[in-house]
Design a protein around this motif. Structure first.
Motif, PDB file in Angstrom:
ATOM      1  N   GLU A 249     -75.035  18.649   1.063  1.00  0.00           N
ATOM      2  CA  GLU A 249     -75.926  17.490   1.123  1.00  0.00           C
ATOM      3  C   GLU A 249     -75.134  16.189   1.174  1.00  0.00           C
ATOM      4  OE1 GLU A 249     -78.849  17.520  -1.929  1.00  0.00           O
ATOM      5  OE2 GLU A 249     -79.281  19.641  -1.698  1.00  0.00           O
ATOM      6  N   ALA A 250     -74.065  16.107   0.385  1.00  0.00           N
ATOM      7  CA  ALA A 250     -73.250  14.895   0.374  1.00  0.00           C
ATOM      8  C   ALA A 250     -72.581  14.669   1.725  1.00  0.00           C
ATOM      9  CB  ALA A 250     -72.200  14.984  -0.729  1.00  0.00           C
ATOM     10  N   THR A 251     -72.179  15.748   2.397  1.00  0.00           N
ATOM     11  CA  THR A 251     -71.591  15.615   3.728  1.00  0.00           C
ATOM     12  C   THR A 251     -72.602  15.049   4.711  1.00  0.00           C
ATOM     13  OG1 THR A 251     -70.086  17.470   3.317  1.00  0.00           O
ATOM     14  CG2 THR A 251     -70.469  16.861   5.611  1.00  0.00           C
ATOM     15  N   GLY A 252     -73.858  15.490   4.600  1.00  0.00           N
ATOM     16  CA  GLY A 252     -74.907  14.939   5.457  1.00  0.00           C
ATOM     17  C   GLY A 252     -75.095  13.448   5.235  1.00  0.00           C
ATOM     18  N   VAL A 253     -75.088  13.031   3.965  1.00  0.00           N
ATOM     19  CA  VAL A 253     -75.220  11.601   3.645  1.00  0.00           C
ATOM     20  C   VAL A 253     -74.035  10.827   4.205  1.00  0.00           C
ATOM     21  CG1 VAL A 253     -75.262   9.920   1.759  1.00  0.00           C
ATOM     22  CG2 VAL A 253     -76.628  12.016   1.605  1.00  0.00           C
ATOM     23  N   LEU A 254     -72.830  11.395   4.059  1.00  0.00           N
ATOM     24  CA  LEU A 254     -71.628  10.737   4.564  1.00  0.00           C
ATOM     25  C   LEU A 254     -71.691  10.542   6.072  1.00  0.00           C
ATOM     26  CD1 LEU A 254     -68.677   9.800   4.580  1.00  0.00           C
ATOM     27  CD2 LEU A 254     -67.989  12.200   4.461  1.00  0.00           C
ATOM     28  N   LEU A 255     -72.111  11.577   6.803  1.00  0.00           N
ATOM     29  CA  LEU A 255     -72.193  11.466   8.255  1.00  0.00           C
ATOM     30  C   LEU A 255     -73.225  10.423   8.665  1.00  0.00           C
ATOM     31  CD1 LEU A 255     -71.910  15.232   9.246  1.00  0.00           C
ATOM     32  CD2 LEU A 255     -70.152  13.457   9.459  1.00  0.00           C
ATOM     33  N   ASP A 256     -74.361  10.391   7.969  1.00  0.00           N
ATOM     34  CA  ASP A 256     -75.368   9.355   8.249  1.00  0.00           C
ATOM     35  C   ASP A 256     -74.798   7.966   7.989  1.00  0.00           C
ATOM     36  OD1 ASP A 256     -77.240  11.222   8.988  1.00  0.00           O
ATOM     37  OD2 ASP A 256     -78.250  11.265   7.027  1.00  0.00           O
ATOM     38  N   ALA A 257     -74.045   7.822   6.891  1.00  0.00           N
ATOM     39  CA  ALA A 257     -73.467   6.523   6.547  1.00  0.00           C
ATOM     40  C   ALA A 257     -72.473   6.059   7.611  1.00  0.00           C
ATOM     41  CB  ALA A 257     -72.775   6.603   5.178  1.00  0.00           C
ATOM     42  N   LEU A 258     -71.701   6.986   8.146  1.00  0.00           N
ATOM     43  CA  LEU A 258     -70.745   6.624   9.193  1.00  0.00           C
ATOM     44  C   LEU A 258     -71.474   6.195  10.471  1.00  0.00           C
ATOM     45  CD1 LEU A 258     -68.112   9.463   8.672  1.00  0.00           C
ATOM     46  CD2 LEU A 258     -67.766   7.020   8.281  1.00  0.00           C
ATOM     47  N   ARG A 259     -72.531   6.916  10.819  1.00  0.00           N
ATOM     48  CA  ARG A 259     -73.286   6.554  12.022  1.00  0.00           C
ATOM     49  C   ARG A 259     -73.953   5.194  11.876  1.00  0.00           C
ATOM     50  NH1 ARG A 259     -75.587  12.038  11.214  1.00  0.00           N
ATOM     51  NH2 ARG A 259     -74.244  13.525  12.329  1.00  0.00           N
ATOM     52  N   GLU A 260     -74.409   4.885  10.647  1.00  0.00           N
ATOM     53  CA  GLU A 260     -75.150   3.640  10.402  1.00  0.00           C
ATOM     54  C   GLU A 260     -74.254   2.511   9.906  1.00  0.00           C
ATOM     55  OE1 GLU A 260     -78.220   4.722   7.675  1.00  0.00           O
ATOM     56  OE2 GLU A 260     -78.944   6.371   8.940  1.00  0.00           O
ATOM     57  N   GLY A 261     -72.973   2.804   9.685  1.00  0.00           N
ATOM     58  CA  GLY A 261     -72.049   1.761   9.234  1.00  0.00           C
ATOM     59  C   GLY A 261     -72.260   1.343   7.795  1.00  0.00           C
ATOM     60  N   ARG A 262     -72.735   2.256   6.941  1.00  0.00           N
ATOM     61  CA  ARG A 262     -72.987   1.907   5.538  1.00  0.00           C
ATOM     62  C   ARG A 262     -71.704   2.026   4.725  1.00  0.00           C
ATOM     63  NH1 ARG A 262     -77.282   5.741   5.668  1.00  0.00           N
ATOM     64  NH2 ARG A 262     -76.172   6.883   4.021  1.00  0.00           N
ATOM     65  N   GLU A 263     -71.345   0.976   4.029  1.00  0.00           N
ATOM     66  CA  GLU A 263     -70.190   0.997   3.147  1.00  0.00           C
ATOM     67  C   GLU A 263     -70.354  -0.090   2.083  1.00  0.00           C
ATOM     68  OE1 GLU A 263     -66.935  -1.859   5.278  1.00  0.00           O
ATOM     69  OE2 GLU A 263     -67.077   0.170   6.077  1.00  0.00           O
ATOM     70  N   ARG A 264     -69.559   0.029   1.016  1.00  0.00           N
ATOM     71  CA  ARG A 264     -69.521  -1.004  -0.007  1.00  0.00           C
ATOM     72  C   ARG A 264     -68.092  -1.112  -0.521  1.00  0.00           C
ATOM     73  NH1 ARG A 264     -72.422   1.079  -5.543  1.00  0.00           N
ATOM     74  NH2 ARG A 264     -71.611  -0.951  -6.215  1.00  0.00           N
TER      75      ARG A 264
ATOM     76  N   GLY B 232     -59.567  -5.191 -14.915  1.00  0.00           N
ATOM     77  CA  GLY B 232     -60.664  -4.926 -13.998  1.00  0.00           C
ATOM     78  C   GLY B 232     -60.418  -5.665 -12.693  1.00  0.00           C
ATOM     79  N   VAL B 233     -60.294  -4.927 -11.595  1.00  0.00           N
ATOM     80  CA  VAL B 233     -59.992  -5.518 -10.287  1.00  0.00           C
ATOM     81  C   VAL B 233     -61.226  -5.404  -9.409  1.00  0.00           C
ATOM     82  CG1 VAL B 233     -58.477  -5.468  -8.270  1.00  0.00           C
ATOM     83  CG2 VAL B 233     -57.583  -4.842 -10.532  1.00  0.00           C
ATOM     84  N   ARG B 234     -61.837  -6.518  -9.114  1.00  0.00           N
ATOM     85  CA  ARG B 234     -63.062  -6.493  -8.303  1.00  0.00           C
ATOM     86  C   ARG B 234     -62.712  -6.311  -6.821  1.00  0.00           C
ATOM     87  NH1 ARG B 234     -67.650  -9.938 -11.076  1.00  0.00           N
ATOM     88  NH2 ARG B 234     -66.787 -10.253 -13.157  1.00  0.00           N
ATOM     89  N   ARG B 235     -63.641  -5.693  -6.104  1.00  0.00           N
ATOM     90  CA  ARG B 235     -63.537  -5.507  -4.661  1.00  0.00           C
ATOM     91  C   ARG B 235     -62.157  -4.946  -4.280  1.00  0.00           C
ATOM     92  NH1 ARG B 235     -67.422  -7.225  -1.679  1.00  0.00           N
ATOM     93  NH2 ARG B 235     -66.086  -7.418   0.173  1.00  0.00           N
ATOM     94  N   ALA B 236     -61.852  -3.801  -4.852  1.00  0.00           N
ATOM     95  CA  ALA B 236     -60.527  -3.215  -4.659  1.00  0.00           C
ATOM     96  C   ALA B 236     -60.475  -2.167  -3.563  1.00  0.00           C
ATOM     97  CB  ALA B 236     -60.059  -2.584  -5.976  1.00  0.00           C
ATOM     98  N   LEU B 237     -61.616  -1.503  -3.279  1.00  0.00           N
ATOM     99  CA  LEU B 237     -61.581  -0.351  -2.379  1.00  0.00           C
ATOM    100  C   LEU B 237     -62.877  -0.258  -1.593  1.00  0.00           C
ATOM    101  CD1 LEU B 237     -59.996   2.295  -1.615  1.00  0.00           C
ATOM    102  CD2 LEU B 237     -61.330   3.426  -3.404  1.00  0.00           C
ATOM    103  N   ARG B 238     -62.729   0.021  -0.288  1.00  0.00           N
ATOM    104  CA  ARG B 238     -63.894   0.188   0.589  1.00  0.00           C
ATOM    105  C   ARG B 238     -64.323   1.653   0.581  1.00  0.00           C
ATOM    106  NH1 ARG B 238     -63.806   0.869   6.088  1.00  0.00           N
ATOM    107  NH2 ARG B 238     -61.549   0.579   6.004  1.00  0.00           N
ATOM    108  N   VAL B 239     -65.613   1.892   0.289  1.00  0.00           N
ATOM    109  CA  VAL B 239     -66.128   3.247   0.139  1.00  0.00           C
ATOM    110  C   VAL B 239     -67.306   3.443   1.094  1.00  0.00           C
ATOM    111  CG1 VAL B 239     -67.080   4.934  -1.459  1.00  0.00           C
ATOM    112  CG2 VAL B 239     -65.434   3.247  -2.273  1.00  0.00           C
ATOM    113  N   ILE B 240     -67.330   4.587   1.763  1.00  0.00           N
ATOM    114  CA  ILE B 240     -68.424   4.920   2.662  1.00  0.00           C
ATOM    115  C   ILE B 240     -69.536   5.586   1.845  1.00  0.00           C
ATOM    116  CG2 ILE B 240     -69.108   6.147   4.750  1.00  0.00           C
ATOM    117  CD1 ILE B 240     -66.942   3.970   5.119  1.00  0.00           C
ATOM    118  N   VAL B 241     -70.720   5.012   1.856  1.00  0.00           N
ATOM    119  CA  VAL B 241     -71.841   5.546   1.067  1.00  0.00           C
ATOM    120  C   VAL B 241     -73.123   5.562   1.901  1.00  0.00           C
ATOM    121  CG1 VAL B 241     -70.927   4.980  -1.185  1.00  0.00           C
ATOM    122  CG2 VAL B 241     -72.218   3.262   0.079  1.00  0.00           C
TER     123      VAL B 241
END
Length: 322
Positions: free
Chosen positions: A111-126, A313-322
Protein backbone atom coordinates in the motif's frame (compact mmCIF):
# COMPACT_ATOMS: atom_id res chain seq x y z
CA UNK A 1 14.05 10.11 -12.81
CA UNK A 2 16.91 7.99 -11.49
CA UNK A 3 16.35 6.33 -8.14
CA UNK A 4 18.30 4.14 -5.76
CA UNK A 5 16.36 1.53 -3.80
CA UNK A 6 18.11 0.49 -0.58
CA UNK A 7 16.74 -2.88 0.53
CA UNK A 8 17.24 -4.34 3.99
CA UNK A 9 16.90 -8.12 3.47
CA UNK A 10 16.29 -8.61 7.20
CA UNK A 11 13.26 -6.29 7.24
CA UNK A 12 10.75 -7.81 9.64
CA UNK A 13 7.53 -7.65 7.62
CA UNK A 14 8.63 -8.20 4.02
CA UNK A 15 9.38 -11.47 2.25
CA UNK A 16 11.69 -11.94 -0.74
CA UNK A 17 8.64 -12.28 -2.98
CA UNK A 18 7.12 -9.05 -1.67
CA UNK A 19 10.40 -7.23 -2.24
CA UNK A 20 10.51 -8.49 -5.83
CA UNK A 21 6.97 -7.21 -6.43
CA UNK A 22 7.84 -3.80 -4.97
CA UNK A 23 11.03 -3.52 -7.03
CA UNK A 24 9.10 -4.36 -10.21
CA UNK A 25 6.43 -1.75 -9.41
CA UNK A 26 9.00 0.99 -8.75
CA UNK A 27 11.11 0.07 -11.78
CA UNK A 28 8.06 0.49 -14.02
CA UNK A 29 7.95 4.21 -13.14
CA UNK A 30 11.63 5.19 -12.94
CA UNK A 31 15.18 4.19 -13.74
CA UNK A 32 15.87 2.10 -10.67
CA UNK A 33 19.02 0.65 -9.17
CA UNK A 34 18.29 -1.73 -6.29
CA UNK A 35 20.99 -2.60 -3.75
CA UNK A 36 20.61 -5.04 -0.86
CA UNK A 37 22.43 -4.08 2.33
CA UNK A 38 25.10 -6.49 3.50
CA UNK A 39 26.32 -5.06 6.83
CA UNK A 40 25.39 -2.59 9.54
CA UNK A 41 26.06 0.89 8.18
CA UNK A 42 25.76 -0.20 4.53
CA UNK A 43 22.59 1.85 4.02
CA UNK A 44 24.43 4.92 5.34
CA UNK A 45 27.27 4.33 2.87
CA UNK A 46 24.79 3.95 0.00
CA UNK A 47 22.99 7.16 0.97
CA UNK A 48 26.28 9.04 1.08
CA UNK A 49 27.32 7.71 -2.34
CA UNK A 50 23.97 8.77 -3.79
CA UNK A 51 24.36 12.27 -2.34
CA UNK A 52 27.90 12.66 -3.61
CA UNK A 53 27.26 11.28 -7.10
CA UNK A 54 24.99 14.09 -8.22
CA UNK A 55 23.23 11.59 -10.47
CA UNK A 56 20.52 10.23 -8.17
CA UNK A 57 17.21 12.08 -7.82
CA UNK A 58 15.58 9.86 -5.21
CA UNK A 59 16.65 7.33 -2.59
CA UNK A 60 13.98 4.84 -1.53
CA UNK A 61 14.51 3.03 1.77
CA UNK A 62 12.80 -0.37 2.01
CA UNK A 63 13.12 -1.48 5.63
CA UNK A 64 12.47 -0.38 9.18
CA UNK A 65 13.35 2.78 11.06
CA UNK A 66 16.98 1.70 11.43
CA UNK A 67 17.39 1.48 7.66
CA UNK A 68 15.77 4.89 7.20
CA UNK A 69 18.07 6.39 9.85
CA UNK A 70 21.16 5.05 8.10
CA UNK A 71 20.05 6.35 4.70
CA UNK A 72 19.30 9.79 6.16
CA UNK A 73 22.71 9.98 7.83
CA UNK A 74 24.33 9.08 4.52
CA UNK A 75 22.34 11.65 2.55
CA UNK A 76 23.12 14.39 5.08
CA UNK A 77 26.76 13.44 5.66
CA UNK A 78 27.91 16.87 4.50
CA UNK A 79 24.90 18.72 5.93
CA UNK A 80 21.35 19.46 4.80
CA UNK A 81 20.68 20.90 1.35
CA UNK A 82 17.13 19.95 0.29
CA UNK A 83 17.35 21.70 -3.07
CA UNK A 84 20.50 19.84 -4.13
CA UNK A 85 20.37 16.48 -2.39
CA UNK A 86 18.25 13.53 -3.53
CA UNK A 87 14.81 13.27 -2.03
CA UNK A 88 13.87 10.43 0.32
CA UNK A 89 11.01 7.97 0.01
CA UNK A 90 10.17 5.25 2.52
CA UNK A 91 8.56 1.84 2.03
CA UNK A 92 7.95 0.50 5.56
CA UNK A 93 9.27 -2.99 6.20
CA UNK A 94 10.08 -3.01 9.91
CA UNK A 95 8.13 -3.94 13.00
CA UNK A 96 7.09 -0.40 14.01
CA UNK A 97 7.88 2.04 11.15
CA UNK A 98 7.40 5.19 13.22
CA UNK A 99 8.89 7.60 10.68
CA UNK A 100 6.79 6.33 7.78
CA UNK A 101 3.58 6.29 9.81
CA UNK A 102 4.26 9.77 11.23
CA UNK A 103 4.45 10.97 7.61
CA UNK A 104 0.98 9.51 7.07
CA UNK A 105 2.03 6.49 5.00
CA UNK A 106 0.24 3.14 5.29
CA UNK A 107 2.02 0.58 7.46
CA UNK A 108 1.88 -2.07 4.71
CA UNK A 109 4.69 -2.03 2.12
CA UNK A 110 2.49 -2.72 -0.92
CA UNK A 111 0.00 0.00 0.00
CA UNK A 112 2.82 2.41 0.84
CA UNK A 113 4.41 1.75 -2.56
CA UNK A 114 1.13 2.69 -4.22
CA UNK A 115 1.01 5.95 -2.26
CA UNK A 116 4.64 6.66 -3.17
CA UNK A 117 4.01 6.13 -6.89
CA UNK A 118 0.95 8.41 -6.76
CA UNK A 119 3.02 11.05 -4.95
CA UNK A 120 5.71 10.92 -7.62
CA UNK A 121 3.16 11.26 -10.42
CA UNK A 122 1.47 14.19 -8.66
CA UNK A 123 4.67 15.85 -7.43
CA UNK A 124 3.75 15.58 -3.74
CA UNK A 125 6.61 16.23 -1.34
CA UNK A 126 7.41 18.05 1.90
CA UNK A 127 10.58 19.28 3.56
CA UNK A 128 10.83 18.06 7.14
CA UNK A 129 12.93 19.03 10.11
CA UNK A 130 15.27 16.57 11.77
CA UNK A 131 17.16 16.18 15.02
CA UNK A 132 20.96 16.24 15.23
CA UNK A 133 23.05 15.01 18.15
CA UNK A 134 26.68 15.85 18.85
CA UNK A 135 29.24 15.49 21.59
CA UNK A 136 29.15 18.30 24.15
CA UNK A 137 32.25 20.54 24.13
CA UNK A 138 34.36 20.20 27.26
CA UNK A 139 33.11 16.68 28.10
CA UNK A 140 34.50 13.21 27.51
CA UNK A 141 31.92 12.78 24.74
CA UNK A 142 33.14 15.86 22.84
CA UNK A 143 34.71 13.81 20.04
CA UNK A 144 31.63 11.63 19.41
CA UNK A 145 30.55 12.06 15.75
CA UNK A 146 27.33 13.94 15.04
CA UNK A 147 24.31 11.87 14.06
CA UNK A 148 20.87 12.68 12.65
CA UNK A 149 17.60 11.19 13.86
CA UNK A 150 14.20 11.35 12.22
CA UNK A 151 11.57 10.86 14.93
CA UNK A 152 12.96 10.36 18.45
CA UNK A 153 15.97 9.88 20.70
CA UNK A 154 16.38 9.05 24.36
CA UNK A 155 19.02 9.02 27.06
CA UNK A 156 18.47 6.63 29.94
CA UNK A 157 15.46 4.40 30.51
CA UNK A 158 13.97 4.04 27.03
CA UNK A 159 17.43 3.55 25.51
CA UNK A 160 18.03 0.79 28.04
CA UNK A 161 14.88 -0.94 26.81
CA UNK A 162 16.08 -0.63 23.21
CA UNK A 163 19.41 -2.16 24.20
CA UNK A 164 17.68 -5.11 25.88
CA UNK A 165 15.53 -5.71 22.80
CA UNK A 166 18.59 -5.67 20.55
CA UNK A 167 20.24 -8.28 22.78
CA UNK A 168 17.19 -10.50 22.48
CA UNK A 169 17.11 -10.10 18.69
CA UNK A 170 20.78 -11.11 18.49
CA UNK A 171 19.73 -14.32 20.24
CA UNK A 172 17.18 -15.04 17.53
CA UNK A 173 14.02 -13.52 19.07
CA UNK A 174 11.59 -11.76 16.76
CA UNK A 175 11.03 -8.05 17.25
CA UNK A 176 7.46 -7.98 18.53
CA UNK A 177 5.54 -5.58 20.72
CA UNK A 178 5.28 -8.29 23.38
CA UNK A 179 9.09 -8.50 23.41
CA UNK A 180 9.30 -4.73 23.95
CA UNK A 181 6.83 -4.81 26.83
CA UNK A 182 8.76 -7.60 28.59
CA UNK A 183 11.97 -5.60 28.29
CA UNK A 184 10.24 -2.49 29.68
CA UNK A 185 9.38 -4.44 32.82
CA UNK A 186 12.89 -5.86 33.13
CA UNK A 187 14.49 -2.46 32.60
CA UNK A 188 12.21 -0.97 35.23
CA UNK A 189 13.06 -3.63 37.80
CA UNK A 190 16.78 -3.39 37.07
CA UNK A 191 17.16 0.41 36.83
CA UNK A 192 19.16 1.66 39.87
CA UNK A 193 18.24 5.29 39.16
CA UNK A 194 14.46 5.02 38.88
CA UNK A 195 13.75 6.66 42.25
CA UNK A 196 16.25 9.50 41.92
CA UNK A 197 17.36 10.50 38.46
CA UNK A 198 20.85 11.41 37.32
CA UNK A 199 19.99 13.38 34.15
CA UNK A 200 20.03 17.18 33.86
CA UNK A 201 18.31 19.09 31.05
CA UNK A 202 20.39 22.19 30.28
CA UNK A 203 18.54 24.89 28.33
CA UNK A 204 19.79 28.28 27.18
CA UNK A 205 18.15 31.03 29.20
CA UNK A 206 16.57 28.70 31.77
CA UNK A 207 17.58 27.12 35.04
CA UNK A 208 18.71 23.51 34.53
CA UNK A 209 16.10 20.83 35.15
CA UNK A 210 17.76 18.25 37.38
CA UNK A 211 17.19 14.67 38.61
CA UNK A 212 15.43 13.32 35.53
CA UNK A 213 15.00 9.54 35.46
CA UNK A 214 13.63 9.51 31.92
CA UNK A 215 14.39 11.82 28.98
CA UNK A 216 12.69 11.42 25.61
CA UNK A 217 13.40 13.78 22.71
CA UNK A 218 10.77 13.90 19.96
CA UNK A 219 11.02 15.32 16.45
CA UNK A 220 7.45 14.37 15.59
CA UNK A 221 4.32 12.89 17.10
CA UNK A 222 3.41 10.18 17.95
CA UNK A 223 6.49 9.06 19.87
CA UNK A 224 5.97 5.40 18.95
CA UNK A 225 3.28 2.78 18.33
CA UNK A 226 2.10 -0.15 20.40
CA UNK A 227 0.59 -2.32 17.67
CA UNK A 228 -1.82 0.03 15.93
CA UNK A 229 -2.09 2.33 18.95
CA UNK A 230 -0.11 5.58 18.67
CA UNK A 231 1.66 6.69 21.87
CA UNK A 232 2.05 10.43 22.40
CA UNK A 233 4.85 11.48 24.78
CA UNK A 234 4.99 15.01 23.29
CA UNK A 235 1.75 15.62 21.35
CA UNK A 236 2.88 19.03 20.05
CA UNK A 237 6.04 17.69 18.42
CA UNK A 238 6.12 18.17 14.66
CA UNK A 239 8.36 17.83 11.63
CA UNK A 240 7.71 21.57 11.14
CA UNK A 241 9.04 22.76 14.52
CA UNK A 242 12.10 22.24 16.70
CA UNK A 243 12.53 19.39 19.17
CA UNK A 244 10.32 18.50 22.14
CA UNK A 245 11.43 16.95 25.42
CA UNK A 246 9.45 14.79 27.82
CA UNK A 247 11.04 13.80 31.11
CA UNK A 248 10.13 12.22 34.44
CA UNK A 249 11.70 12.92 37.82
CA UNK A 250 10.23 9.82 39.48
CA UNK A 251 9.59 6.23 38.45
CA UNK A 252 8.31 4.69 41.64
CA UNK A 253 5.56 2.08 41.34
CA UNK A 254 2.73 4.67 41.71
CA UNK A 255 4.45 7.02 39.22
CA UNK A 256 4.94 4.23 36.70
CA UNK A 257 1.29 3.23 37.01
CA UNK A 258 0.12 6.81 36.57
CA UNK A 259 2.34 7.88 33.68
CA UNK A 260 2.19 4.49 31.99
CA UNK A 261 -1.60 4.73 31.94
CA UNK A 262 -1.41 8.29 30.63
CA UNK A 263 0.89 7.22 27.80
CA UNK A 264 -1.39 4.33 26.83
CA UNK A 265 -4.41 6.65 26.78
CA UNK A 266 -2.60 9.64 25.27
CA UNK A 267 -3.92 11.47 22.22
CA UNK A 268 -2.85 14.22 19.80
CA UNK A 269 -4.48 16.67 22.20
CA UNK A 270 -3.26 15.30 25.55
CA UNK A 271 -0.03 13.70 26.70
CA UNK A 272 1.36 12.72 30.11
CA UNK A 273 1.11 15.40 32.80
CA UNK A 274 1.69 15.76 36.53
CA UNK A 275 4.15 17.05 39.08
CA UNK A 276 6.84 14.54 38.11
CA UNK A 277 6.51 15.29 34.36
CA UNK A 278 8.76 17.77 32.56
CA UNK A 279 7.82 19.00 29.09
CA UNK A 280 9.42 21.46 26.67
CA UNK A 281 8.27 22.33 23.15
CA UNK A 282 9.97 23.62 19.99
CA UNK A 283 13.56 23.72 21.21
CA UNK A 284 16.42 24.62 18.88
CA UNK A 285 19.32 23.51 21.08
CA UNK A 286 19.79 21.89 24.49
CA UNK A 287 21.99 19.39 26.30
CA UNK A 288 21.29 16.33 28.40
CA UNK A 289 23.98 15.60 31.01
CA UNK A 290 24.19 12.53 33.22
CA UNK A 291 26.14 11.93 36.42
CA UNK A 292 26.86 8.38 35.22
CA UNK A 293 27.15 6.85 31.75
CA UNK A 294 23.68 6.01 30.39
CA UNK A 295 22.50 4.30 27.21
CA UNK A 296 21.56 6.48 24.23
CA UNK A 297 19.14 5.53 21.47
CA UNK A 298 18.15 7.26 18.25
CA UNK A 299 15.30 6.08 16.04
CA UNK A 300 15.25 2.81 17.97
CA UNK A 301 18.97 2.13 17.51
CA UNK A 302 21.09 1.59 20.64
CA UNK A 303 24.29 3.65 20.41
CA UNK A 304 26.13 2.80 23.59
CA UNK A 305 26.72 4.79 26.79
CA UNK A 306 27.03 8.58 27.03
CA UNK A 307 27.31 11.14 29.81
CA UNK A 308 26.49 14.24 27.77
CA UNK A 309 24.65 14.76 24.48
CA UNK A 310 23.82 18.06 22.75
CA UNK A 311 20.66 18.12 20.63
CA UNK A 312 19.87 20.53 17.79
CA UNK A 313 16.56 20.85 15.97
CA UNK A 314 17.24 21.57 12.28
CA UNK A 315 14.22 22.80 10.37
CA UNK A 316 13.66 22.01 6.69
CA UNK A 317 16.54 19.56 6.56
CA UNK A 318 15.32 16.86 4.16
CA UNK A 319 12.96 16.58 1.20
CA UNK A 320 10.57 13.63 1.53
CA UNK A 321 8.17 12.20 -1.04
CA UNK A 322 4.73 11.69 0.55
Amino acid sequence: MRALLVVNPAATTTSARTRDVLIHALASEMKLDAVTTEYRGHARDLGRQAAESGEVDLVVALGGDGTVNEVVNGLLHAGPDPERLPGLAVVPGGSTNVFARALGLPNQPVEATGVLLDALREGRERTVGLGLTSGTPGTEDEAVPSRWFTFNAGLGFDAGVVGRVEQQRERGRRSTHALYMRQVVRQLLGDPHRRRGVITLDLVGEEPVEDLVLSIVSNTSPWTFLGNRPIYASPQASFDTGLDVFGLTRMSAPAVARYGTQLLTSSPERGPRGRHAVTRHDLTRFTLHSKVPLPLQMDGDHLGLRTSVTFTGVRRALRVIV
